[in-house]
Enzyme design. Structure first.
Site, PDB file in Angstrom:
ATOM      1  N   SER A  75     -11.780 -10.716  10.627  1.00  0.00           N
ATOM      2  CA  SER A  75     -10.974  -9.936   9.696  1.00  0.00           C
ATOM      3  C   SER A  75     -11.747  -9.509   8.460  1.00  0.00           C
ATOM      4  CB  SER A  75      -9.752 -10.745   9.263  1.00  0.00           C
ATOM      5  OG  SER A  75     -10.127 -11.821   8.430  1.00  0.00           O
ATOM      6  N   THR A 219      -7.959 -11.031   5.999  1.00  0.00           N
ATOM      7  CA  THR A 219      -8.640 -10.594   4.770  1.00  0.00           C
ATOM      8  C   THR A 219      -8.997 -11.887   4.067  1.00  0.00           C
ATOM      9  OG1 THR A 219      -7.296  -8.591   4.538  1.00  0.00           O
ATOM     10  CG2 THR A 219      -8.204  -9.454   2.511  1.00  0.00           C
ATOM     11  N   THR A 237     -12.270  -7.251   3.159  1.00  0.00           N
ATOM     12  CA  THR A 237     -11.586  -7.185   4.453  1.00  0.00           C
ATOM     13  C   THR A 237     -12.178  -6.119   5.360  1.00  0.00           C
ATOM     14  OG1 THR A 237      -9.376  -6.970   5.456  1.00  0.00           O
ATOM     15  CG2 THR A 237      -9.918  -5.418   3.718  1.00  0.00           C
ATOM     16  N   ARG A 247      -8.453   5.020   7.010  1.00  0.00           N
ATOM     17  CA  ARG A 247      -7.342   4.245   6.441  1.00  0.00           C
ATOM     18  C   ARG A 247      -7.908   3.209   5.462  1.00  0.00           C
ATOM     19  NH1 ARG A 247      -5.944  -1.530   6.177  1.00  0.00           N
ATOM     20  NH2 ARG A 247      -3.696  -1.701   6.152  1.00  0.00           N
ATOM     21  N   VAL A 248      -7.354   3.185   4.289  1.00  0.00           N
ATOM     22  CA  VAL A 248      -7.746   2.180   3.303  1.00  0.00           C
ATOM     23  C   VAL A 248      -6.506   1.332   3.023  1.00  0.00           C
ATOM     24  CG1 VAL A 248      -8.412   1.863   0.901  1.00  0.00           C
ATOM     25  CG2 VAL A 248      -9.616   3.526   2.303  1.00  0.00           C
ATOM     26  N   GLY A 249      -6.671   0.032   3.061  1.00  0.00           N
ATOM     27  CA  GLY A 249      -5.541  -0.860   2.819  1.00  0.00           C
ATOM     28  C   GLY A 249      -5.413  -1.200   1.345  1.00  0.00           C
ATOM     29  N   ASP A 250      -4.806  -2.345   1.081  1.00  0.00           N
ATOM     30  CA  ASP A 250      -4.567  -2.752  -0.310  1.00  0.00           C
ATOM     31  C   ASP A 250      -5.777  -3.419  -0.963  1.00  0.00           C
ATOM     32  OD1 ASP A 250      -4.264  -4.895   1.516  1.00  0.00           O
ATOM     33  OD2 ASP A 250      -3.121  -6.055   0.059  1.00  0.00           O
ATOM     34  N   THR A 270      -3.199 -10.961   1.013  1.00  0.00           N
ATOM     35  CA  THR A 270      -3.662 -10.697   2.377  1.00  0.00           C
ATOM     36  C   THR A 270      -2.435 -10.332   3.204  1.00  0.00           C
ATOM     37  OG1 THR A 270      -3.428 -13.026   3.006  1.00  0.00           O
ATOM     38  CG2 THR A 270      -5.575 -12.349   2.187  1.00  0.00           C
ATOM     39  N   GLY A 271      -2.669  -9.757   4.379  1.00  0.00           N
ATOM     40  CA  GLY A 271      -1.547  -9.331   5.207  1.00  0.00           C
ATOM     41  C   GLY A 271      -1.470  -7.817   5.242  1.00  0.00           C
ATOM     42  N   GLY A 273      -1.422  -4.446   4.338  1.00  0.00           N
ATOM     43  CA  GLY A 273      -1.698  -3.851   3.037  1.00  0.00           C
ATOM     44  C   GLY A 273      -0.739  -2.755   2.619  1.00  0.00           C
TER      45      GLY A 273
HETATM   46  N1  GLY Z   1      -4.604  -6.583   3.522  1.00  0.00           N
HETATM   47  C1  GLY Z   1      -5.628  -5.991   4.246  1.00  0.00           C
HETATM   48  C2  GLY Z   1      -5.296  -4.674   4.791  1.00  0.00           C
HETATM   49  O1  GLY Z   1      -4.153  -4.377   5.075  1.00  0.00           O
HETATM   50  O2  GLY Z   1      -6.188  -3.873   4.975  1.00  0.00           O
END
Ligand code: GLY
Length: 374
Positions: A75, A219, A237, A247-250, A270-271, A273
């Site tokens: 991850s 993450t 992550t 795609r960019v997460g949080d 984490t989780g 995003g």
């Molecule tokens: N929390 C990591 C993501 O969703 O990319």
């Protein structure tokens, strides 16, 4: 009970066991590092650096570097699960409490240690966030080597995922079709994967099918406070497995995957995003602490905002998980999850987070908002 049935049987209660999720004395501040559960080694490394008098940001970045380097953590960093085109794409952020500076990178290819790259953005530019090819070229400027981040293990999982994408008649271009012998499709896929990955154990193949079916969002978030009350944090992550490229997460979003306010405390996530971005979770948790909530209540309040985005619809909420971690300036800390239990490789386990205050790291149980009944 199959996973889907278990999820649909999830119960509705906002239940938080009072004893779960929060620790720390609130007395004289000890060097303290917390992280997501995959950060036992990271917390230990970071704590050693704090004990040696090192800076809090250097400590957490050095800690998560261990996880970014580890091909077994699928991850984060090297060996992370790739995007839908089989390219590992990394996101990271850092925040340094004492200087109130931050840096981040998103959708980076071929650079393993993106938390350190985010620190370079903070230290060497007037920008906060670099993404995609620009971030890789920035790394090149500083002599950071480029490598292929896709391991054979992650490539196996990616091929398993491609084979699992079928049209309404069950057809996929990625396994035999009309010409295949009569057999269960899963068995066919497994056999064709076995031919291509002869070294793969049954356990590894089962893992590949599991992550193909339930794309994970692991993450690492890591937060530190030293004896002087100085704080920093980082989140790094490979993001959501099989994501659309770009795609960019949080994790690299300052205020979502990470937020540090030297006056108050630090928080990260984490989780999934997307759910965190919608509520600016990291910032929300720190603001909650500013207004007097304990770290645990601050995390659970953020979690309630996520639940409210779905009007408490448990069926929808059961389809993802998310975690917050909070460390207050006085050393009190907490971890919290949306759900009381999570499925991993067919087993239900209580969500945990990692802590180090000297010696070996330990896992503590997270508080939670919703109770998952099997
Ligand atoms: N929390 C990591 C993501 O969703 O990319």
């Amino acid at each position: 009970m199959r996973r889907r049935d278990m999820l649909l049987a999830s119960a509705a209660l906002p239940a938080t066991a009072a004893s779960l999720g929060q620790s720390g004395t609130g007395g004289p501040v000890k060097n303290t590092v917390i992280s997501s559960a995959n950060g036992l080694a990271a917390c230990k490394r970071a704590h050693e650096i704090l004990e040696a008098g090192g800076d809090t940001l250097e400590a957490v970045v050095s800690g998560v570097t261990l996880v970014e380097d580890d091909p077994e953590d699928s991850s984060v960093g090297y060996g992370g699960l790739p995007n839908e085109e089989g390219v590992v794409e990394l996101d990271a952020s850092v925040m340094h409490g004492p200087s109130r500076r931050c840096g981040a990178v998103g959708a980076v290819h071929n650079i393993k240690n993106v938390a350190r790259l985010a620190k370079l953005v903070m230290e060497q530019t007037g920008h906060v966030l670099l993404v995609g090819d620009g971030a890789t070229r920035f790394a090149r400027t500083w002599g950071i080597p480029e490598i292929n981040l896709l391991t054979e293990k992650s490539r196996l999982a990616w091929v398993a995922w491609k084979q699992s994408q079928r049209d309404s008649s069950g057809h996929t271009n990625w396994t035999n079709w009309l010409d295949m012998p009569d057999d269960a499709p899963r068995k066919q896929a497994q056999n064709s994967l076995r031919r291509q990955f002869p070294e793969a154990s049954d356990e590894l193949l089962a893992w590949a099918f599991s992550v193909a079916k339930y794309p994970p969002t692991g993450t690492i978030n890591c937060l530190a406070v030293n004896e002087k009350g100085e704080m920093s944090g980082t989140t790094t992550t490979s993001g959501l497995a099989w994501k659309i490229p770009g795609r960019v997460g949080d994790s690299p979003i300052i205020g979502a995957g990470l937020f540090v306010d030297q006056e108050i405390g630090a928080a990260g996530s984490t989780g999934l995003g997307e759910e965190n971005i919608r509520i600016c979770g990291g910032h929300t948790v720190v603001e909650n602490m500013r207004h007097g909530m304990s770290p645990k209540d601050a995390c659970l309040d953020a979690m309630k905002r996520i639940a409210r985005n779905y009007n408490g619809d448990l069926k929808k909420l059961s389809r993802f998980d998310i975690n917050f971690y909070a460390l207050r300036k006085d050393g009190v800390f907490a971890g919290a999850s949306l759900w009381s239990g999570r499925m991993s490789h067919g087993y239900m386990s209580a969500p945990k987070f990692a802590v180090n205050q000297g010696g070996e790291s330990r896992l503590e149980e997270c508080a939670y908002l919703l109770e998952r009944k099997v």
